[in-house]
Design a protein around this motif. Sequence first.
Motif, mmCIF file in Angstrom:
data_model
loop_
_atom_site.group_PDB
_atom_site.id
_atom_site.type_symbol
_atom_site.label_atom_id
_atom_site.label_comp_id
_atom_site.label_asym_id
_atom_site.label_seq_id
_atom_site.Cartn_x
_atom_site.Cartn_y
_atom_site.Cartn_z
ATOM 1 N N ARG A 141 0.813 -1.225 0.000
ATOM 2 C CA ARG A 141 0.000 0.000 0.000
ATOM 3 C C ARG A 141 0.842 1.268 0.000
ATOM 4 O O ARG A 141 0.320 2.356 -0.234
ATOM 5 C CB ARG A 141 -0.942 0.022 1.211
ATOM 6 C CG ARG A 141 -2.078 -0.981 1.161
ATOM 7 C CD ARG A 141 -3.062 -0.712 2.291
ATOM 8 N NE ARG A 141 -3.633 0.624 2.205
ATOM 9 C CZ ARG A 141 -4.862 0.891 1.774
ATOM 10 N NH1 ARG A 141 -5.649 -0.102 1.380
ATOM 11 N NH2 ARG A 141 -5.317 2.118 1.727
ATOM 12 N N GLY A 142 2.143 1.170 0.288
ATOM 13 C CA GLY A 142 2.989 2.358 0.301
ATOM 14 C C GLY A 142 3.344 2.855 1.685
ATOM 15 O O GLY A 142 3.816 3.980 1.850
ATOM 16 N N GLY A 143 3.135 2.021 2.715
ATOM 17 C CA GLY A 143 3.328 2.456 4.097
ATOM 18 C C GLY A 143 4.764 2.648 4.544
ATOM 19 O O GLY A 143 4.988 3.005 5.703
ATOM 20 N N LEU A 144 5.740 2.428 3.657
ATOM 21 C CA LEU A 144 7.140 2.592 4.068
ATOM 22 C C LEU A 144 7.555 4.057 4.156
ATOM 23 O O LEU A 144 8.606 4.365 4.715
ATOM 24 C CB LEU A 144 8.070 1.860 3.087
ATOM 25 C CG LEU A 144 7.866 0.353 2.964
ATOM 26 C CD1 LEU A 144 8.844 -0.236 1.962
ATOM 27 C CD2 LEU A 144 8.017 -0.327 4.312
ATOM 28 N N ASN A 145 6.744 4.958 3.589
ATOM 29 C CA ASN A 145 7.072 6.384 3.590
ATOM 30 C C ASN A 145 6.011 7.165 4.356
ATOM 31 O O ASN A 145 4.818 6.850 4.271
ATOM 32 C CB ASN A 145 7.161 6.905 2.146
ATOM 33 C CG ASN A 145 8.093 6.057 1.299
ATOM 34 O OD1 ASN A 145 9.257 5.905 1.612
ATOM 35 N ND2 ASN A 145 7.564 5.493 0.220
ATOM 36 N N THR A 146 6.435 8.197 5.080
ATOM 37 C CA THR A 146 5.525 8.929 5.960
ATOM 38 C C THR A 146 5.899 10.407 5.974
ATOM 39 O O THR A 146 7.082 10.748 5.907
ATOM 40 C CB THR A 146 5.611 8.384 7.398
ATOM 41 O OG1 THR A 146 5.548 6.953 7.369
ATOM 42 C CG2 THR A 146 4.492 8.922 8.273
ATOM 43 N N VAL A 153 5.593 -2.968 9.281
ATOM 44 C CA VAL A 153 5.199 -2.210 8.092
ATOM 45 C C VAL A 153 5.679 -2.909 6.827
ATOM 46 O O VAL A 153 5.005 -2.906 5.801
ATOM 47 C CB VAL A 153 5.766 -0.780 8.152
ATOM 48 C CG1 VAL A 153 5.315 0.021 6.938
ATOM 49 C CG2 VAL A 153 5.330 -0.074 9.438
ATOM 50 N N ALA A 154 6.856 -3.530 6.896
ATOM 51 C CA ALA A 154 7.445 -4.174 5.717
ATOM 52 C C ALA A 154 7.230 -5.681 5.731
ATOM 53 O O ALA A 154 7.203 -6.314 6.784
ATOM 54 C CB ALA A 154 8.941 -3.882 5.643
ATOM 55 N N THR A 155 7.097 -6.234 4.531
ATOM 56 C CA THR A 155 7.129 -7.671 4.327
ATOM 57 C C THR A 155 8.430 -7.988 3.601
ATOM 58 O O THR A 155 8.777 -7.304 2.637
ATOM 59 C CB THR A 155 5.936 -8.142 3.476
ATOM 60 O OG1 THR A 155 4.724 -7.826 4.164
ATOM 61 C CG2 THR A 155 5.997 -9.644 3.229
ATOM 62 N N PHE A 156 9.130 -9.008 4.055
ATOM 63 C CA PHE A 156 10.422 -9.344 3.452
ATOM 64 C C PHE A 156 10.321 -10.613 2.622
ATOM 65 O O PHE A 156 9.882 -11.654 3.103
ATOM 66 C CB PHE A 156 11.486 -9.513 4.538
ATOM 67 C CG PHE A 156 11.963 -8.222 5.113
ATOM 68 C CD1 PHE A 156 13.080 -7.592 4.609
ATOM 69 C CD2 PHE A 156 11.270 -7.616 6.151
ATOM 70 C CE1 PHE A 156 13.505 -6.379 5.114
ATOM 71 C CE2 PHE A 156 11.681 -6.403 6.675
ATOM 72 C CZ PHE A 156 12.804 -5.785 6.156
ATOM 73 N N ASP A 157 10.728 -10.502 1.373
ATOM 74 C CA ASP A 157 10.737 -11.633 0.459
ATOM 75 C C ASP A 157 11.560 -11.245 -0.762
ATOM 76 O O ASP A 157 11.328 -10.186 -1.343
ATOM 77 C CB ASP A 157 9.303 -11.989 0.035
ATOM 78 C CG ASP A 157 9.194 -13.398 -0.518
ATOM 79 O OD1 ASP A 157 10.164 -13.852 -1.137
ATOM 80 O OD2 ASP A 157 8.143 -14.032 -0.325
ATOM 81 N N PRO A 158 12.523 -12.063 -1.178
ATOM 82 C CA PRO A 158 13.387 -11.680 -2.305
ATOM 83 C C PRO A 158 12.745 -11.776 -3.673
ATOM 84 O O PRO A 158 13.300 -11.267 -4.650
ATOM 85 C CB PRO A 158 14.568 -12.652 -2.188
ATOM 86 C CG PRO A 158 14.053 -13.820 -1.430
ATOM 87 C CD PRO A 158 13.005 -13.282 -0.506
ATOM 88 N N VAL A 159 11.582 -12.415 -3.805
ATOM 89 C CA VAL A 159 10.966 -12.563 -5.126
ATOM 90 C C VAL A 159 10.498 -11.200 -5.643
ATOM 91 O O VAL A 159 10.170 -10.300 -4.866
ATOM 92 C CB VAL A 159 9.783 -13.551 -5.106
ATOM 93 C CG1 VAL A 159 10.221 -14.909 -4.601
ATOM 94 C CG2 VAL A 159 8.636 -13.017 -4.274
ATOM 95 N N ILE A 160 10.479 -11.054 -6.959
ATOM 96 C CA ILE A 160 10.072 -9.795 -7.587
ATOM 97 C C ILE A 160 8.615 -9.925 -8.022
ATOM 98 O O ILE A 160 8.312 -10.500 -9.059
ATOM 99 C CB ILE A 160 10.981 -9.461 -8.779
ATOM 100 C CG1 ILE A 160 12.452 -9.428 -8.339
ATOM 101 C CG2 ILE A 160 10.595 -8.112 -9.379
ATOM 102 C CD1 ILE A 160 13.436 -9.203 -9.478
ATOM 103 N N LYS A 161 7.720 -9.412 -7.206
ATOM 104 C CA LYS A 161 6.291 -9.558 -7.455
ATOM 105 C C LYS A 161 5.835 -8.633 -8.597
ATOM 106 O O LYS A 161 6.332 -7.503 -8.720
ATOM 107 C CB LYS A 161 5.498 -9.249 -6.191
ATOM 108 C CG LYS A 161 5.690 -10.283 -5.070
ATOM 109 C CD LYS A 161 4.863 -9.947 -3.848
ATOM 110 C CE LYS A 161 4.998 -11.014 -2.771
ATOM 111 N NZ LYS A 161 4.336 -12.264 -3.136
ATOM 112 N N PRO A 162 4.877 -9.079 -9.402
ATOM 113 C CA PRO A 162 4.366 -8.251 -10.500
ATOM 114 C C PRO A 162 3.836 -6.898 -10.024
ATOM 115 O O PRO A 162 3.977 -5.893 -10.732
ATOM 116 C CB PRO A 162 3.239 -9.103 -11.090
ATOM 117 C CG PRO A 162 3.587 -10.509 -10.731
ATOM 118 C CD PRO A 162 4.256 -10.432 -9.395
#
Length: 447
Positions: A128-133, A294-303
């Motif tokens: 959703r974009g929650g990494l920036n505030t 806030v973050a989800t960690f996963d190395p895959v490159i999601k569409p």
Amino acid sequence: MKRTAVAASAIVLLLPLSACGGDAEAGDGSTVTVTVGYQSKTINTVTAGTLLRSLGYFEKQLDALGDGVTYKVVWQDYATGAPITAQMTAGKIDIGSMGDFPLLINAARGKQLNRPTHLVSVTGYNLRGGLNTIVTAPDSALTSLKDLKGKRISTSVGSAADGTLVRALRRAGIDPDDDVRKLNQQPAVGASALSAGSADALSQFVAWPGLLAHQGKAKVLYDGAQLNLPTFHGVTARADFAQDRPAVLDAFLKAQAQATDYLNTHPVTAAEEVAEATGLPAEVVYLYNGAHGVATFDPVIKPQLVSALKQDVEILKSAKLIGDVDVDSFVDDRYVKKALGATYAQRLAAPPPAAAGEVWPKGSERTRTFASPAALLRHVAAHRDTVRAAYVPDATTGTPWFADNAVWVADGEELLPFVAPATARAYVDRHDGARVITYADALERAS
């Protein structure tokens, strides 16, 4: 020749050119130096930087290659992605991690200087974009984006935080070029400017907004998740390095996957380790990197992330920071697919963790989760002296935030937390009888 892997820290300006880059070799031709650029304070890159470095997984993967080569890993720490890109295009950094907007600049500069790079994996993301505030001073009278018209706003131009600011202002009917005075500052400088009163607001990426809120030096004005557009951090590699040293890049990505699994399996321990390495409070690290952070960690490159990256191009073009970028050519998931093997498809299909409230008790290596904000508040009220930190997800965006810094709304028997006052007011306006209350009142009501 028996091979060993050595971790080393270096400042790029002090390094001789022969000690940088994956092609650099010792005089006898048996040593290869691999240089990794990372951002220790940008804690959504830790699985490719701070945490990965502390765990030593990359060095162990290199040691397991058994190719008769001695690998020396040089870790270079930077405040933002821009200097990493500069060093990559100069051939001095092989692998780097940075946010989505800097990744596009990385792609553009690489092509422009005939030093092409590729996005090869992802570290942390928020769909959703929650990494920036956007935050303001604790005593600021500003309560909405419309209040920013004519104000001084500190941000790092070309960063994802700047992208959030531009998009948010446009949605509020404010021209980000003409209606505000944008201050192009490093995060630490912007934080100081906010405290000194020379900036009216600060738009930044992790972990700065959470850190300032935790320190009592800021309050949230705008939750980036209100944009409902993915933001992420990722790993970029020089194309020539990937071609010349595919086994080394494969080792890095396997190590990154190991670090990701470690973080997801031991979130509290990982937060403590990152805190020790960076000097950030562990409570702030956990806000972003925790089990329901806030973050989800996963190395895959999601569409979804690639799609968002394409939408980011226009923002950087309008700022005249890049021209056209062929995102599809920049994204290269071949390497991470090979590194992850059969698990890639499983990871790609896995949903992010469900939102949940968490309490971190003092002296504990585990957190407790709660099904509702009211249940969490009841626990906090009954254990005030033993709670290290409490986190609640925003009732509309799902963004986790510190419970004591959230904006609370009472709606009948329900107690609802919000990251920003504007989203709380929007809820109150839609629900008769609902009203904003203080955190102390919320605790009292819950207990």
